[in-house]
Design an enzyme around this catalytic site. Structure first.
Site, PDB file in Angstrom:
ATOM      1  N   LYS A  99     -19.241  20.266  36.145  1.00 25.51           N
ATOM      2  CA  LYS A  99     -19.142  19.774  34.868  1.00 25.51           C
ATOM      3  C   LYS A  99     -17.699  20.753  34.422  1.00 25.51           C
ATOM      4  O   LYS A  99     -17.515  21.746  34.458  1.00 25.51           O
ATOM      5  CB  LYS A  99     -20.131  20.433  33.997  1.00 25.51           C
ATOM      6  CG  LYS A  99     -19.732  20.024  31.963  1.00 25.51           C
ATOM      7  CD  LYS A  99     -21.173  20.182  31.343  1.00 25.51           C
ATOM      8  CE  LYS A  99     -21.159  19.766  30.273  1.00 25.51           C
ATOM      9  NZ  LYS A  99     -22.127  19.917  29.436  1.00 25.51           N
ATOM     10  N   ASP A 144     -27.923  20.076  20.267  1.00 29.90           N
ATOM     11  CA  ASP A 144     -27.956  18.656  20.580  1.00 29.90           C
ATOM     12  C   ASP A 144     -28.850  17.817  21.451  1.00 29.90           C
ATOM     13  O   ASP A 144     -28.553  16.971  22.218  1.00 29.90           O
ATOM     14  CB  ASP A 144     -26.488  18.849  21.657  1.00 29.90           C
ATOM     15  CG  ASP A 144     -25.489  17.250  20.996  1.00 29.90           C
ATOM     16  OD1 ASP A 144     -26.144  17.021  20.380  1.00 29.90           O
ATOM     17  OD2 ASP A 144     -24.502  17.052  22.357  1.00 29.90           O
ATOM     18  N   THR A 174     -17.324  10.785  31.890  1.00 28.40           N
ATOM     19  CA  THR A 174     -15.993  11.209  31.393  1.00 28.40           C
ATOM     20  C   THR A 174     -16.800  11.464  30.165  1.00 28.40           C
ATOM     21  O   THR A 174     -16.534  10.038  28.979  1.00 28.40           O
ATOM     22  CB  THR A 174     -14.581  10.636  31.483  1.00 28.40           C
ATOM     23  OG1 THR A 174     -14.969  10.039  32.951  1.00 28.40           O
ATOM     24  CG2 THR A 174     -13.941  11.190  30.955  1.00 28.40           C
ATOM     25  N   GLY A 175     -16.613  12.299  29.317  1.00 31.85           N
ATOM     26  CA  GLY A 175     -16.740  12.726  27.472  1.00 31.85           C
ATOM     27  C   GLY A 175     -16.127  12.618  26.950  1.00 31.85           C
ATOM     28  O   GLY A 175     -15.290  13.644  28.029  1.00 31.85           O
ATOM     29  N   SER A 223     -16.077  16.772  27.913  1.00 31.30           N
ATOM     30  CA  SER A 223     -16.300  17.259  29.875  1.00 31.30           C
ATOM     31  C   SER A 223     -15.790  16.650  30.677  1.00 31.30           C
ATOM     32  O   SER A 223     -16.345  15.638  29.763  1.00 31.30           O
ATOM     33  CB  SER A 223     -17.981  18.331  30.268  1.00 31.30           C
ATOM     34  OG  SER A 223     -18.055  16.917  30.092  1.00 31.30           O
ATOM     35  N   VAL A 224     -16.010  16.947  31.873  1.00 26.57           N
ATOM     36  CA  VAL A 224     -16.050  15.381  32.809  1.00 26.57           C
ATOM     37  C   VAL A 224     -16.971  15.967  33.820  1.00 26.57           C
ATOM     38  O   VAL A 224     -16.335  17.441  34.766  1.00 26.57           O
ATOM     39  CB  VAL A 224     -13.971  15.475  33.752  1.00 26.57           C
ATOM     40  CG1 VAL A 224     -14.125  13.876  34.397  1.00 26.57           C
ATOM     41  CG2 VAL A 224     -13.344  14.634  32.492  1.00 26.57           C
ATOM     42  N   VAL A 225     -17.670  14.885  34.261  1.00 26.51           N
ATOM     43  CA  VAL A 225     -18.803  15.423  35.103  1.00 26.51           C
ATOM     44  C   VAL A 225     -18.600  14.924  36.575  1.00 26.51           C
ATOM     45  O   VAL A 225     -18.390  13.579  36.761  1.00 26.51           O
ATOM     46  CB  VAL A 225     -19.858  15.137  34.859  1.00 26.51           C
ATOM     47  CG1 VAL A 225     -21.048  15.628  35.673  1.00 26.51           C
ATOM     48  CG2 VAL A 225     -20.365  16.212  33.621  1.00 26.51           C
TER      49      VAL A 225
END
Ligand code: ADP
Ligand code: MN
Length: 516
Positions: free
Chosen positions: A289, A405, A261-262, A265-267
């Site tokens: 994603k 990134d 969980t960023g 995004s959620v993966v």
């Protein structure tokens, strides 16, 4: 139970003192407390009771937290869950509206305002109201973003005779430093000094730069921490429906749960199904994603996408929901380019709106570790370094991309090699900030491997030249950055004059840029 009972001293247990029987108010009633003192004092019990109460009040939360996230079987119960979530969302929206009114009241038209953003329940992109369109307009035409202050050209001076100003001139140098603040990570808040005619001394600039780098590392660490928290697994009802459909169609077998969980995004991890309708083979394990970038992040990410000419025409006409989709689309295109060049990366399975399904890097639901989390032997470390050097070159030359990134956070170690992930923000080298992003990538990579004890690792400037094929000769970072910016500027001017992008900053042949 042989514990010490609180109610042990009942009056009938023995002859009480004389005053007790004569008492005009009667004997104290025997309230029989059934639990023990130990129980009463137990925090454990208190917690359990509270949990029980909470569970009764919010049953759906518990239901979502257990078992596989989505399987073919639990689809029937989904509508209740969704209904509950929609109600919750409605409540959250009302709550936010109230919050906004309070925020407005407190701030009035003061220049410095207090933001209640962190207390909001619904992120702007979640809402269907037309308000987000208005917010979005604000981000697009950022009033604080003015033109960069001018810097001296490469020959190092401007003017004639005694009016000559060199690049060492204090004022020019100060302006240059201010302009250079833009190179700090997009997340780094530099205020609106860039648009003003600020003159930063070298000392102040260096202190700021140091701070910017440590902030970058810190934010990466924080991001990491957040990834491991389980609190934010939820996705909105529409996304949930999309995921159900994927399982329903047989494309996916089971969505087992969330692996990350960023901020953006959620993966999820999923087992691939054997759908007959799709003509391509679904990998046995997939990563899903779900892009959820909030408006706040857009503000920072603007920089990546706004200037990317591939998206330029579309960018201005889109609403936030569509922009989120564009991130997903960008990641898909970039992954496909990388796949075609043979760079180890997830393989795209399908893109549906803001949900990207790709092959899973890892095995048996366990994602491959990030480079920053594995301890490699010095031999593997060296191998990894050369592999990355190679991949960066391929990415630049064959895919015409800069990762933008790249760091040990976005490289996975799997099957004895490095895999690149997270390329939604990747841009082409001719992006107005493309070379700056490349330089930052190089800095991350070279620092990681130099710290990791790879003696062969090039420094960031050498790495930059090795990847780009450019030959920037400056022997210190400040001048190096200045040359990078000059190149970008020349390219931009060329675009302005000729109306089209150069295909690359090619160093062979006779490039129209990097030519004094
Ligand atoms: P973010 O923008 O949130 O950093 P990433 O694409 O980096 O998104 O994904 C977040 C995390 O999810 C990664 O660090 C990685 O651990 C995991 N992950 C993402 N894609 C995959 C994949 N294809 N296979 C395995 N794990 C993945
Ligand atoms: Mn990432």
């Amino acid at each position: 139970m042989d514990s010490v009972g609180v109610a042990a001293a009942a009056p009938d247990a023995g002859p009480g003192p004389a005053w007790q029987s004569k008492c005009p108010w009667g004997a104290p009633s025997t309230t029989s407390i059934s639990c023990s003192l130990a129980d009463v004092m137990s925090e454990q019990l208190a917690k359990e009771l509270q949990l029980e109460e909470e569970n009764a009040a919010f049953p759906e939360v518990v239901a979502a937290a257990e078992g596989p996230f989505i399987t073919g079987e639990n689809i029937d119960t989904s509508s209740d869950l969704m209904l509950a979530q929609m109600l919750q969302m409605e409540f959250d929206r009302e709550y936010d509206a109230q919050l906004r009114r309070e925020e407005k009241k407190i701030n009035g038209d003061s220049k410095v305002s207090i933001s209640f953003e962190n207390y909001r329940k619904v992120h702007p992109y979640d809402s269907d109201s037309s308000e987000d369109e208005v917010d979005w307009q604000d981000t697009r035409h950022d009033p604080y973003r003015a033109d960069k202050p001018t810097t001296t050209p490469r020959r190092g001076f401007i003017g004639k005779g005694k009016d000559i100003t060199t690049k060492h001139d204090e004022v020019v140098c100060g302006r240059k430093n201010t302009a250079r603040m833009e190179n700090f990570a997009p997340e780094f808040q530099v205020g609106d000094g860039i648009g003003m005619d600020l003159k930063l001394s070298n000392q102040v600039f260096n202190a700021l730069k140091q701070h910017a780098y440590s902030e970058e590392r810190r934010s990466a660490r924080l991001h990491e921490k957040k990834e491991h928290s389980t609190a934010e697994k939820a996705v909105d009802p529409k996304t949930r429906l999309l995921l159900y459909k994927m399982v329903n169609s047989g494309m996916l077998e089971t969505i087992t749960g969330c692996i990350s969980t960023g901020k953006e995004s959620v993966v999820f991890h999923a087992y691939g199904g054997n759908s007959a309708t799709e003509d391509k083979v679904i990998p046995p394990e997939c990563a899903i994603k779900v892009f959820k970038t909030t408006l706040n992040e857009f503000k920072n990410r603007d920089k990546y996408i706004k200037d990317d000419y591939r998206f330029k025409d579309r960018f201005s006409k889109l609403n936030p929901r569509k922009i989120i989709r564009m991130w997903a689309e960008k990641e898909m295109h970039n992954l496909t380019r990388m796949q075609n060049a043979g760079i180890p990366c997830p393989q795209v399975v399908i893109l549906k709106k803001h949900v990207l399904v790709m092959s899973f890097i890892g095995q048996d639901q366990v994602p491959a570790p990030k480079l920053k989390d594995v301890t490699l032997s010095s031999e593997d470390m060296k191998k990894a370094y050369y592999q990355i050097l190679n991949m960066m070159q391929q990415l630049y030359r064959e895919c015409n991309l800069v990762h933008a990134d790249l760091s040990e956070y976005n490289m996975l170690w799997h099957d004895g090699k490095v895999w690149l992930i997270d390329v939604s923000q990747s841009v082409e080298p001719t992006h107005p900030h493309g070379l700056e992003f490349l330089f930052r990538d190089c800095r991350n990579v070279s620092q990681f491997f130099q710290k990791g004890g790879v003696a062969e690792a090039l420094n960031e400037r050498e790495l930059f030249n090795a990847v780009s094929g450019l030959n920037i000769t400056a022997d210190n970072e400040v001048d190096f950055q200045a040359e990078i910016e000059a190149l970008e500027k020349m390219n931009e001017d060329h675009v302005q004059n000729h109306g089209k992008k150069l295909s690359a900053f090619s160093s062979d042949g006779d490039p129209p840029i990097y030519d004094e």
